[in-house]
Design an enzyme around this catalytic site. Structure first.
Site, PDB file in Angstrom:
ATOM      1  N   TYR A  28       0.846  -1.206   0.000  1.00 12.81           N
ATOM      2  CA  TYR A  28       0.000   0.000   0.000  1.00 12.81           C
ATOM      3  C   TYR A  28       0.883   1.258   0.000  1.00 12.81           C
ATOM      4  CZ  TYR A  28      -4.420   2.483   0.611  1.00 12.81           C
ATOM      5  OH  TYR A  28      -5.514   3.286   0.423  1.00 12.81           O
TER       6      TYR A  28
ATOM      7  N   LYS B 243      -2.958   8.354   3.146  1.00 12.39           N
ATOM      8  CA  LYS B 243      -4.180   8.160   3.955  1.00 12.39           C
ATOM      9  C   LYS B 243      -3.954   8.610   5.405  1.00 12.39           C
ATOM     10  CE  LYS B 243      -6.988   6.353   0.849  1.00 12.39           C
ATOM     11  NZ  LYS B 243      -7.972   7.247   0.191  1.00 12.39           N
TER      12      LYS B 243
END
Ligand code: NAD
Length: 255
Positions: free
Chosen positions: A155, A162
């Protein structure tokens, strides 16, 4: 009377009928909200326009969140046509594909900047543009993922983006509470979408969630849509600065 009857707002982030933003749009429409939509570019307009029109949307505008002028123009148009808005849905993220494949330490300065700009800063600039049009308070919801708070394989820079997004939610919520504006995030489990196709080992993330989440299954766009509807509605009038997990309980389960 629906939960959102009489409320008007805008949804950023529909690319096609698999988009999380589309799941949100369907829930909001069913609850009686009046919706406006944006699309990233002309290629996506062809997909987004018919979807938006199927939910009776009259305001469908271009917006690349890296382009401040387009963003300003979107909210100016909303003010012109509606006078005020009640909610904003931010369901936008982008990172270079190689940055989601290569080891994290190899992330380029430009790749880092791009991911943070599109996926996190855009919430700040969008909120700033929305403020003058949220004349009687309002609710803003963005979409995040567990990779913000844990290192999730592959990720990478999107996890860092995020984390910045979730922190921005808390700072915006702290600043705007006194204006009656709430800011929250929904943290969704893995869902097959266009953006998800850029994340390496995505199928593996889905398999692990099915295996380990207390609900023993994946979640879908409709479930994210229902939680977003709650956060945008008066049912969540006392909720702000929250990261609301819709992941079958995965984030709470050990091993
Ligand atoms: P999606 O590809 O359908 O949506 C991503 C959207 O971002 C697209 O509409 C795209 O046009 C838009 N976008 C990208 N760059 C942009 C730019 N510069 N300006 C304006 N728009 C831009 O995929 P999705 O999975 O529905 O993603 C929506 C949100 O949900 C993202 O923030 C994503 O990180 C988040 N999310 C997704 C998952 C998942 O598993 N799919 C899980 C948790 C969170």
């Amino acid at each position: 009377m629906g939960l959102m009857t009489g409320k008007r707002g805008i949804i950023f982030g529909v690319a096609n009928d698999k988009s999380i933003a589309w799941g949100v749009a369907q829930q909001l429409h069913a609850a009686g909200a009046e919706l406006a939509f944006t699309y990233l570019n002309e290629a996506l307009e062809k997909r987004v326009r018919p979807l938006a029109e199927s939910l009776d949307a009259k305001i469908i505008l271009p917006c690349d969140v890296q382009n401040e002028e387009e963003m300003v123009a979107v909210f100016a148009e909303l003010e012109k046509q509606w006078g005020k808005i009640d909610f904003v849905v931010h369901a936008i993220a982008f990172a270079n594909r190689e940055d989601l494949k290569n080891p994290f330490s190899q992330t380029s300065r430009e790749g880092f900047r791009l991911a943070l700009d599109v996926s996190a800063y855009s919430l700040v600039s969008m909120t700033r543009c929305a403020l003058p049009v949220m004349k009687q308070g309002g609710s803003i919801v963005t979409m995040t993922y567990l990779g913000a708070v844990r290192s999730v394989p592959a990720y990478n820079v999107m996890g860092v983006a995020k984390a910045a997004l979730e922190s921005s939610v808390r700072y915006l919520a702290a600043e705007l509470g006194e204006k009656g504006i709430r800011v929250n995030a929904v943290s969704a489990g893995p869902i097959k979408t266009l953006a998800a196709s850029g994340v390496a080992n995505f199928k593996e993330k889905m398999r692990i969630m099915e295996e380990r989440a207390p609900l023993k299954r994946l979640v879908d766009q409709e479930e994210v849509g229902k939680s977003t509807l709650y956060l945008l509605s008066d049912l969540a009038s006392g909720v702000t600065g929250e990261i609301h997990y819709v992941d079958g309980g995965f984030s709470t389960a050990a091993g």
